[in-house]
Design an enzyme around this catalytic site. Structure first.
Site, mmCIF file in Angstrom:
data_model
loop_
_atom_site.group_PDB
_atom_site.id
_atom_site.type_symbol
_atom_site.label_atom_id
_atom_site.label_comp_id
_atom_site.label_asym_id
_atom_site.label_seq_id
_atom_site.Cartn_x
_atom_site.Cartn_y
_atom_site.Cartn_z
ATOM 1 N N HIS A 1 5.613 42.026 -1.055
ATOM 2 C CA HIS A 1 6.369 43.243 -0.685
ATOM 3 C C HIS A 1 7.084 43.848 -1.899
ATOM 4 C CE1 HIS A 1 5.926 41.775 3.519
ATOM 5 N NE2 HIS A 1 6.163 40.597 2.962
ATOM 6 N N SER B 1 5.669 62.392 -24.284
ATOM 7 C CA SER B 1 5.926 63.594 -23.504
ATOM 8 C C SER B 1 6.122 64.758 -24.467
ATOM 9 C CB SER B 1 7.177 63.381 -22.658
ATOM 10 O OG SER B 1 7.768 64.622 -22.359
ATOM 11 N N LYS C 1 9.539 59.068 -24.545
ATOM 12 C CA LYS C 1 8.624 58.575 -23.501
ATOM 13 C C LYS C 1 7.314 58.036 -24.055
ATOM 14 C CE LYS C 1 8.406 60.005 -19.561
ATOM 15 N NZ LYS C 1 8.568 60.917 -18.467
ATOM 16 N N GLU D 1 -2.764 55.448 -15.400
ATOM 17 C CA GLU D 1 -2.563 56.425 -14.318
ATOM 18 C C GLU D 1 -3.857 57.183 -14.016
ATOM 19 O OE1 GLU D 1 1.688 58.354 -14.584
ATOM 20 O OE2 GLU D 1 0.901 58.019 -16.582
#
Ligand code: ARG
Length: 446
Positions: free
Chosen positions: A142, A263, A269, A276
């Site tokens: 979980h 970024s 970043k 992804e």
């Protein structure tokens, strides 16, 4: 849009040129061997086909969209190169058995490449497991910290998934490995052909049993797309995990710069774009499977032009999966694993050892359910008071159960993992055995 722009497929089926030419060469040899066309004609045809192969490989083939597909383009060019004798090549053959033969040859090769890619990723996974053989982290259920596990155990879970993927591709390969040529348009051909000979020439393990099935069957494409979809599901889970793990919140891994992007506005970043994108591309691979199943579902026997739509989903999935496997191999083998951070997460969460505490009480004679109840109360106490299990005194322990003794302080992440010494468990010697078996498998011929 003209009718021809709608029906044309040459912009994507030209990818099958090697298979189409190999199929034609084998067919021509067979026609000569069987005395269906004279030897000298077959020799001429084969010579012309070889020239065409070179023209295409060297990017100087005069593609003609008005000829619609790869088969017609090559046949028309053969006429230009060798004259009317080219017309004999299509004896005892139809584009229906031809295209299926091409596609099976293509799919077999694609499967072999994908299995090689899966092996490569398995190697990278084993590499991470071996290089960090003592590292441990919280195992999750979980997405809640559950029990300590070896990092190697966690990664070897992916080895198993990839191993099953390989098995599915191998199964699919077996059913793809049959020659449809000789089925003609749908009913067979009225010439004394030798199908077994053609199968051997092309490296097929056998021949199809029913001509009507052979020209209309695309099960092998569906199976390939299905195995690919499930494989992408596995890669997408790994991707998701690495996205989480490379976040500041987890900090478990640092991706190599080659697999992240900065970024355009936030200089700090390092976005895990590759992982992804793999997660995203899983969607299109699923889509390709659904497309193919849907294309087939209403088709009466035998060949229908709808089936031309089999190629783009197949090609797209081959490209996507192949690229994803290659990228993952690089991404996994270059990422930095922050084992200190993983270990610290285990240490800061003493309740990860709650199950072991219950097992300890069981060893002292408490029934498991009762032990579970005691540890549940202890856990609540620890949480409510913002303390940790290892900082409780023996007297405090004893207020929860009389049976506690000094031994309670011997429960550590290491003892917890070591205790799970069952086949498939996270005990170091079990994980070492799994790694040894994995390396044996990787040593095998794919
Ligand atoms: N381009 C066609 C396909 O991919 C080849 C087979 C055409 N056969 C036919 N009877 N029109 O399906």
């Amino acid at each position: 849009m003209t009718q021809q722009t709608y029906t044309v497929s040459i912009h994507y089926d030209r990818r099958l040129y090697r298979q189409d030419i190999a199929g034609s060469v084998a067919h021509a040899r067979m026609l000569a061997k069987q005395g269906i066309v004279p030897d000298k004609d077959a020799t001429k045809i084969i010579g012309g086909l070889m020239s065409i192969q070179t023209e295409i490989a060297e990017d100087r083939f005069p593609w003609k969209p008005e000829l619609e597909d790869i088969h017609m383009n090559i046949e028309a060019r053969l006429h230009e190169l060798v004259g009317p004798v080219a017309g004999k090549l299509h004896t005892a053959r139809s584009r229906n058995d031809q295209v299926s033969t091409d596609l099976r040859l293509y799919a077999k090769e694609a499967i072999e490449n994908i299995i090689a890619g899966l092996r490569g990723l398995q190697q990278a996974v084993v590499g991470v497991a071996e290089a960090n053989s003592e590292a441990f982290l919280p195992g999750y259920t979980h997405l809640q910290r559950a029990q300590p596990v070896l990092l190697a155990h966690h990664f070897m879970a992916y080895f198993e998934m990839l191993q099953r993927d390989i098995g599915r591709f191998q199964d699919c390969h077996g059913r793809t490995d049959v020659l449809p040529l000789g089925s003609g348009a749908l009913a067979g051909v009225p010439y004394p052909i030798d199908r077994e000979f053609v199968a051997r020439e092309l490296g097929f393990g056998g021949i199809t049993a029913n001509s009507m099935d052979a020209v209309s069957d695309r099960d092998f494409v569906v199976e390939f797309l299905s195995a690919s979809a499930l494989c992408m599901a596995h890669l997408s889970r790994l991707a998701e995990e690495l996205v989480l793990w490379s976040s500041q919140e987890f900090g478990y891994v640092t991706m190599d710069d080659a697999y992240t992007t900065g970024s355009s506005i936030m200089p700090q970043k390092r976005n895990p774009d590759l992982a992804e994108l793999a997660r995203g591309k899983t969607g299109r691979v699923y889509g390709n499977l659904v497309a193919m199943l849907t294309i087939l579902k209403g088709l009466p026997l035998t060949y229908n032009r709808d089936m031309q739509e089999d190629k783009e989903p197949l090609f797209d999935t081959v490209d996507t999966l192949h690229a994803t496997l290659e990228a993952f191999q690089g991404m996994v083998s270059t990422m930095k694993v922050n084992t200190d951070r993983m270990g610290a997460t285990v240490d800061e969460e003493s309740l990860l050892l709650a199950t072991d505490l219950a097992d300890y009480l069981v060893a002292k004679g408490l029934p498991f359910r009762e032990a579970h109840g005691v540890v549940a109360k202890l856990s609540r106490h620890v949480t409510d008071n913002g303390t940790s299990l290892d900082s409780l005194s023996l007297d405090e322990y004893k207020t929860f159960s009389e049976v506690f003794d000094q031994g309670v302080y011997e429960i550590t992440p290491q003892s917890s993992m070591k205790a799970r010494d069952v086949p498939g468990g996270t005990a170091p010697q079990q994980v070492a055995a799994a790694l040894a078996e994995a390396k044996r498998l990787l040593g095998e011929k794919p």
